[in-house]
Design an enzyme around this catalytic site. Sequence first.
Site, PDB file in Angstrom:
ATOM      1  CG  HIS A   1      30.036  15.546  26.684  1.00 27.66           C
ATOM      2  ND1 HIS A   1      31.332  15.780  27.086  1.00 27.66           N
ATOM      3  CD2 HIS A   1      29.705  16.584  25.876  1.00 27.66           C
ATOM      4  CE1 HIS A   1      31.768  16.908  26.542  1.00 27.66           C
ATOM      5  NE2 HIS A   1      30.782  17.408  25.789  1.00 27.66           N
TER       6      HIS A   1
ATOM      7  CG  HIS B   1      27.521  21.350  24.924  1.00 24.29           C
ATOM      8  ND1 HIS B   1      28.478  22.208  25.395  1.00 24.29           N
ATOM      9  CD2 HIS B   1      28.186  20.207  24.583  1.00 24.29           C
ATOM     10  CE1 HIS B   1      29.674  21.621  25.340  1.00 24.29           C
ATOM     11  NE2 HIS B   1      29.518  20.402  24.847  1.00 24.29           N
TER      12      HIS B   1
ATOM     13  CD  GLN C   1      32.192  26.587  23.383  1.00 30.00           C
ATOM     14  OE1 GLN C   1      31.277  25.798  23.341  1.00 30.00           O
ATOM     15  NE2 GLN C   1      33.429  26.253  23.006  1.00 30.00           N
TER      16      GLN C   1
ATOM     17  CG  HIS D   1      34.557  20.540  26.118  1.00 32.46           C
ATOM     18  ND1 HIS D   1      33.761  20.415  27.210  1.00 32.46           N
ATOM     19  CD2 HIS D   1      33.749  20.380  25.030  1.00 32.46           C
ATOM     20  CE1 HIS D   1      32.507  20.215  26.810  1.00 32.46           C
ATOM     21  NE2 HIS D   1      32.477  20.184  25.499  1.00 32.46           N
TER      22      HIS D   1
ATOM     23  CD  GLU E   1      35.212  19.224  20.524  1.00 31.87           C
ATOM     24  OE1 GLU E   1      35.119  20.126  21.378  1.00 31.87           O
ATOM     25  OE2 GLU E   1      34.232  18.769  19.915  1.00 31.87           O
TER      26      GLU E   1
ATOM     27  CG  ASP F   1      29.542  17.157  22.119  1.00 34.00           C
ATOM     28  OD1 ASP F   1      29.436  17.864  23.140  1.00 34.00           O
ATOM     29  OD2 ASP F   1      30.426  17.318  21.262  1.00 34.00           O
TER      30      ASP F   1
ATOM     31  CD1 TRP G   1      30.429  23.278  17.941  1.00 32.41           C
ATOM     32  CD2 TRP G   1      28.672  23.701  19.265  1.00 32.41           C
ATOM     33  NE1 TRP G   1      30.706  24.396  18.693  1.00 32.41           N
ATOM     34  CE2 TRP G   1      29.655  24.678  19.504  1.00 32.41           C
ATOM     35  CE3 TRP G   1      27.469  23.757  19.981  1.00 32.41           C
ATOM     36  CZ2 TRP G   1      29.477  25.704  20.438  1.00 32.41           C
ATOM     37  CZ3 TRP G   1      27.294  24.779  20.906  1.00 32.41           C
ATOM     38  CH2 TRP G   1      28.287  25.738  21.119  1.00 32.41           C
TER      39      TRP G   1
HETATM   40  N1  17E Z   1      31.531  23.288  22.432  1.00 34.01           N
HETATM   41  C1  17E Z   1      32.738  22.720  22.244  1.00 34.01           C
HETATM   42  O1  17E Z   1      33.773  23.338  22.550  1.00 34.01           O
HETATM   43  N2  17E Z   1      32.814  21.497  21.707  1.00 34.01           N
HETATM   44  C2  17E Z   1      31.721  20.837  21.370  1.00 34.01           C
HETATM   45  N3  17E Z   1      31.805  19.622  20.837  1.00 34.01           N
HETATM   46  C3  17E Z   1      30.454  21.432  21.578  1.00 34.01           C
HETATM   47  C4  17E Z   1      30.410  22.669  22.105  1.00 34.01           C
HETATM   48  C5  17E Z   1      29.233  20.710  21.193  1.00 34.01           C
HETATM   49 FE   FE2 Z   2      31.086  18.955  24.292  1.00 31.10          FE
END
Ligand code: 17E
Ligand code: FE2
Length: 411
Positions: A55, A57, A150, A208, A211, A307, A313
């Site tokens: 994982h 980005h 996103q 995702h 989170e 990540d 982030w």
């Molecule tokens: N975008 C997201 O929604 N969550 C994350 N942890 C990262 C990007 C890195």
């Molecule tokens: Fe992520």
Amino acid sequence: MLYTNARIENAAETTDIRVEDGRFAAMEPKLSLLPGEEVTDLHGKLVLPPFVEPHVHLDATLTAGDPVWNMSGTLFEGIECWAKRKDKLSAADVKDRVRRAVRLYASNGVQFIRTHVDVTDPSLVALKAILEVREELRGLADIQVVAFPQEGILSFPHGKELMEEAVKLGVDAVGAIPHFEFTREYAVESLNFACQLAARNDLLMDVHCDETDDDQSRGLETLATRALELGLKDRVTASHTCAMHSYSNAYVLKLMRLLKMSEINFVSNPLVNTHLEGRADTYPKRRGVTRVKELTEAGINVAFGNDDLFDPWYPMGCGAMRDTVYLGLHVTQMMGREDILNSYRFVTTKAARVLHLGDGYGIEVGRPASFVVMDAEDYYEALSNNASVTLSVRKGKAVARTQPARREVLI
Ligand code: 17E
Ligand code: FE2
């Protein structure tokens, strides 16, 4: 090539490994040298299957502070910072950063990478660039691409069409971000849409999922139910699942049955979620890392990822898998001797299951001869001492080498 005295996956005894035509040809305690065969003595050092980053980005990698720093340290400010950087993306910029990141990973023994690429961008410039550059980087790593919305599927203009376009361009997996959608209804609809898109196109899924520290965030139960009903099962991965940290134990007791039945995988990103979560708390501050110990004990496959690598982030990262394991064990309190010894699996075999690498992965006769050597005798020592990956061999070819530091006390 003959590699002698390899200590494969913490084994008590050493093994000799013969590599021919890029594959593991033989493995025995002692093999005799064939005429003209080259030999490398591994001196009893630890040999593992290559590291797998399940994982990251890569579209955003190496952009921290450009054009603005994330001052609050929240996920949401990260998304705002990234939206500003997205406007400046070009194919050359994306490819240059991805090349640098993959070379960093390669130097640390990572040979397989799953990257999420933001498709909430009408130009899809990052996605197209990454699909191109991954061909160029095949000698260093296999890169799996997830279409990652996103800014939402239902909450972003033409979100569904962009996901469908990404599938046409050739992604490996479909993503979603239910906790970011405007409403719970949108969250459910986005998951239904993403699961059906994956099923129709025979693709993997990596969502995702939840989170957030909001204990009412319930994307996971919908994802697991669709995975079960559509027969997607272990082709599905739930990433982050931070809300599970905050769910009541009574709810988790009920949820676990579904999670086991669904056979879905999990990816936890302890470095990033200990940093991003708990930001609305005063004290005590939640850690926001999903229930890795309980999931693992229930026989569910959980891997650890980084990540991020220096992006909106997360302002750190060196392209190694060690730190996520190290912090992951601490924060989940999985610090028993066997837990530590076997923890390499979170970033090797368990991560390989997430990526569905199948028999393209693993130290077995007949499989591609890909492995790493570490400057330690077992993974306990490797993790504790932050040992270097001294050699990374990919399909029989050495692709990276590190000289371990030599430290001397002078008085
Ligand atoms: N975008 C997201 O929604 N969550 C994350 N942890 C990262 C990007 C890195
Ligand atoms: Fe992520």
